[in-house]
Design a protein around this motif. Sequence first.
Motif, PDB file in Angstrom:
ATOM      1  N   VAL A 180      38.154  34.323  42.568  1.00  0.00           N
ATOM      2  CA  VAL A 180      39.069  35.021  43.472  1.00  0.00           C
ATOM      3  C   VAL A 180      39.235  36.456  42.977  1.00  0.00           C
ATOM      4  O   VAL A 180      39.642  36.680  41.830  1.00  0.00           O
ATOM      5  N   PHE A 181      38.921  37.412  43.832  1.00  0.00           N
ATOM      6  CA  PHE A 181      39.049  38.824  43.486  1.00  0.00           C
ATOM      7  C   PHE A 181      40.116  39.464  44.366  1.00  0.00           C
ATOM      8  O   PHE A 181      40.171  39.207  45.570  1.00  0.00           O
ATOM      9  N   GLN A 182      40.930  40.327  43.753  1.00  0.00           N
ATOM     10  CA  GLN A 182      41.937  41.070  44.494  1.00  0.00           C
ATOM     11  C   GLN A 182      41.469  42.503  44.666  1.00  0.00           C
ATOM     12  O   GLN A 182      40.990  43.128  43.722  1.00  0.00           O
ATOM     13  N   LYS A 183      41.603  43.013  45.872  1.00  0.00           N
ATOM     14  CA  LYS A 183      41.182  44.377  46.155  1.00  0.00           C
ATOM     15  C   LYS A 183      42.201  45.361  45.595  1.00  0.00           C
ATOM     16  O   LYS A 183      43.404  45.206  45.793  1.00  0.00           O
ATOM     17  N   THR A 184      41.715  46.399  44.923  1.00  0.00           N
ATOM     18  CA  THR A 184      42.610  47.320  44.222  1.00  0.00           C
ATOM     19  C   THR A 184      42.540  48.750  44.747  1.00  0.00           C
ATOM     20  O   THR A 184      43.039  49.663  44.110  1.00  0.00           O
ATOM     21  N   THR A 185      41.926  48.948  45.889  1.00  0.00           N
ATOM     22  CA  THR A 185      41.793  50.289  46.438  1.00  0.00           C
ATOM     23  C   THR A 185      41.996  50.280  47.940  1.00  0.00           C
ATOM     24  O   THR A 185      41.748  49.262  48.599  1.00  0.00           O
ATOM     25  N   GLU A 186      42.454  51.406  48.470  1.00  0.00           N
ATOM     26  CA  GLU A 186      42.543  51.577  49.915  1.00  0.00           C
ATOM     27  C   GLU A 186      41.300  52.261  50.473  1.00  0.00           C
ATOM     28  O   GLU A 186      41.108  52.327  51.683  1.00  0.00           O
ATOM     29  N   GLU A 187      40.466  52.787  49.589  1.00  0.00           N
ATOM     30  CA  GLU A 187      39.241  53.453  50.009  1.00  0.00           C
ATOM     31  C   GLU A 187      38.171  52.427  50.382  1.00  0.00           C
ATOM     32  O   GLU A 187      38.227  51.264  49.979  1.00  0.00           O
ATOM     33  N   SER A 188      37.195  52.887  51.138  1.00  0.00           N
ATOM     34  CA  SER A 188      36.090  52.011  51.505  1.00  0.00           C
ATOM     35  C   SER A 188      35.318  51.584  50.265  1.00  0.00           C
ATOM     36  O   SER A 188      35.073  52.380  49.359  1.00  0.00           O
ATOM     37  N   VAL A 189      34.954  50.317  50.240  1.00  0.00           N
ATOM     38  CA  VAL A 189      34.111  49.813  49.145  1.00  0.00           C
ATOM     39  C   VAL A 189      32.662  49.698  49.594  1.00  0.00           C
ATOM     40  O   VAL A 189      31.813  49.224  48.843  1.00  0.00           O
ATOM     41  N   ILE A 190      32.386  50.156  50.818  1.00  0.00           N
ATOM     42  CA  ILE A 190      31.054  50.081  51.399  1.00  0.00           C
ATOM     43  C   ILE A 190      30.509  51.468  51.714  1.00  0.00           C
ATOM     44  O   ILE A 190      29.455  51.879  51.222  1.00  0.00           O
ATOM     45  N   LYS A 191      31.235  52.212  52.528  1.00  0.00           N
ATOM     46  CA  LYS A 191      30.755  53.497  53.033  1.00  0.00           C
ATOM     47  C   LYS A 191      30.751  54.553  51.937  1.00  0.00           C
ATOM     48  O   LYS A 191      31.741  54.741  51.223  1.00  0.00           O
ATOM     49  N   GLY A 192      29.626  55.233  51.816  1.00  0.00           N
ATOM     50  CA  GLY A 192      29.534  56.336  50.869  1.00  0.00           C
ATOM     51  C   GLY A 192      29.446  55.928  49.414  1.00  0.00           C
ATOM     52  O   GLY A 192      29.526  56.782  48.528  1.00  0.00           O
ATOM     53  N   VAL A 193      29.304  54.644  49.153  1.00  0.00           N
ATOM     54  CA  VAL A 193      29.192  54.185  47.770  1.00  0.00           C
ATOM     55  C   VAL A 193      27.722  54.163  47.384  1.00  0.00           C
ATOM     56  O   VAL A 193      26.944  53.350  47.871  1.00  0.00           O
ATOM     57  N   TRP A 194      27.341  55.079  46.512  1.00  0.00           N
ATOM     58  CA  TRP A 194      25.974  55.184  46.031  1.00  0.00           C
ATOM     59  C   TRP A 194      25.713  54.113  44.979  1.00  0.00           C
ATOM     60  O   TRP A 194      26.628  53.659  44.298  1.00  0.00           O
ATOM     61  N   TRP A 195      24.445  53.718  44.820  1.00  0.00           N
ATOM     62  CA  TRP A 195      24.158  52.643  43.877  1.00  0.00           C
ATOM     63  C   TRP A 195      24.526  53.009  42.453  1.00  0.00           C
ATOM     64  O   TRP A 195      24.881  52.143  41.646  1.00  0.00           O
ATOM     65  N   ARG A 196      24.495  54.311  42.114  1.00  0.00           N
ATOM     66  CA  ARG A 196      24.877  54.722  40.769  1.00  0.00           C
ATOM     67  C   ARG A 196      26.386  54.605  40.534  1.00  0.00           C
ATOM     68  O   ARG A 196      26.847  54.716  39.402  1.00  0.00           O
ATOM     69  N   GLN A 197      27.142  54.379  41.605  1.00  0.00           N
ATOM     70  CA  GLN A 197      28.576  54.156  41.480  1.00  0.00           C
ATOM     71  C   GLN A 197      28.908  52.667  41.348  1.00  0.00           C
ATOM     72  O   GLN A 197      30.079  52.316  41.261  1.00  0.00           O
ATOM     73  N   GLN A 198      27.891  51.845  41.341  1.00  0.00           N
ATOM     74  CA  GLN A 198      28.077  50.403  41.210  1.00  0.00           C
ATOM     75  C   GLN A 198      27.550  49.943  39.843  1.00  0.00           C
ATOM     76  O   GLN A 198      26.329  49.891  39.640  1.00  0.00           O
ATOM     77  N   PRO A 199      28.433  49.630  38.919  1.00  0.00           N
ATOM     78  CA  PRO A 199      28.012  49.260  37.564  1.00  0.00           C
ATOM     79  C   PRO A 199      26.986  48.139  37.523  1.00  0.00           C
ATOM     80  O   PRO A 199      26.093  48.152  36.675  1.00  0.00           O
ATOM     81  N   PHE A 200      27.097  47.199  38.454  1.00  0.00           N
ATOM     82  CA  PHE A 200      26.159  46.080  38.474  1.00  0.00           C
ATOM     83  C   PHE A 200      24.731  46.565  38.677  1.00  0.00           C
ATOM     84  O   PHE A 200      23.783  46.037  38.104  1.00  0.00           O
ATOM     85  N   CYS A 201      24.563  47.600  39.509  1.00  0.00           N
ATOM     86  CA  CYS A 201      23.234  48.111  39.819  1.00  0.00           C
ATOM     87  C   CYS A 201      22.645  48.942  38.681  1.00  0.00           C
ATOM     88  O   CYS A 201      21.432  49.143  38.623  1.00  0.00           O
ATOM     89  N   LEU A 202      23.489  49.425  37.794  1.00  0.00           N
ATOM     90  CA  LEU A 202      23.018  50.258  36.689  1.00  0.00           C
ATOM     91  C   LEU A 202      22.528  49.445  35.503  1.00  0.00           C
ATOM     92  O   LEU A 202      21.837  49.972  34.635  1.00  0.00           O
TER      93      LEU A 202
END
Length: 237
Positions: A180-202
């Motif tokens: 179970v994950f709780q969302k911690t931001t009001e910003e989009s977690v999809i739009k404009g998120v580059w792969w380098r901004q995703q730790p899993f992808c790095l």
Amino acid sequence: MLQRLLTERPKFHAEYNVDGVIAAEAFSFAIGEDMLEWILGHVEPGWRTLETGCGYSTVSFAIAGSEHTTISPYSPEHDSIKKWCAENGIDTSRIQFIAAESEMVMQSLSDSPLDLVLIDGKHAFPVPFIDWFYTADRVKKGGYMIVDDTHLITGTILRDFLHKEIGRWELDYKTNKTAVFQKTTEESVIKGVWWRQQPFCLEPREEELRSKSFTERVVRKLGKTLLGPDHNIFRPY
């Protein structure tokens, strides 16, 4: 009502093949009892909730009184849930049952905000990721994204991805096969998120590291130093 559900163990799920339903009420692929208790302990009347898949969790959302949407392909399974609930005095009028494959209809659903999403439908690649993609931005800040069957590879990948999304998602609760994950931001977690901004992808994959020769690693390191880490020559896709 939960205890009655767990005592009676009704079979809501159908046996089916590529042509459709072979037999109704053949199996019970229930989410864990601990997660049913979590749902009843957290979901409040009037919450807007959505799940892919159906079953005991659907009954729990009905008991909790949320404005719920459940998406799964076979209407006989929905009928079985409605029948058991009616026999036990559980109101299902606030539940929207959508008999379809989630990956085919998710994009066309309302974009209204959601308090909780449970991903527990088709586990074949890439369906859980599609379910997440079309619901993640709909989840409110403070809302929940639940990933079930994390012992399967698709569930494992989605869980591990979200676990590293610091600043966007935070692990709230987990069992041996549900997170179970709780969302911690009001910003989009999809739009404009580059792969380098995703730790899993790095993160480098072990197989990739093992396959690279010492010379290749030295050349890559030297190139990044001379040309910069964002140079196209050294950017993996």
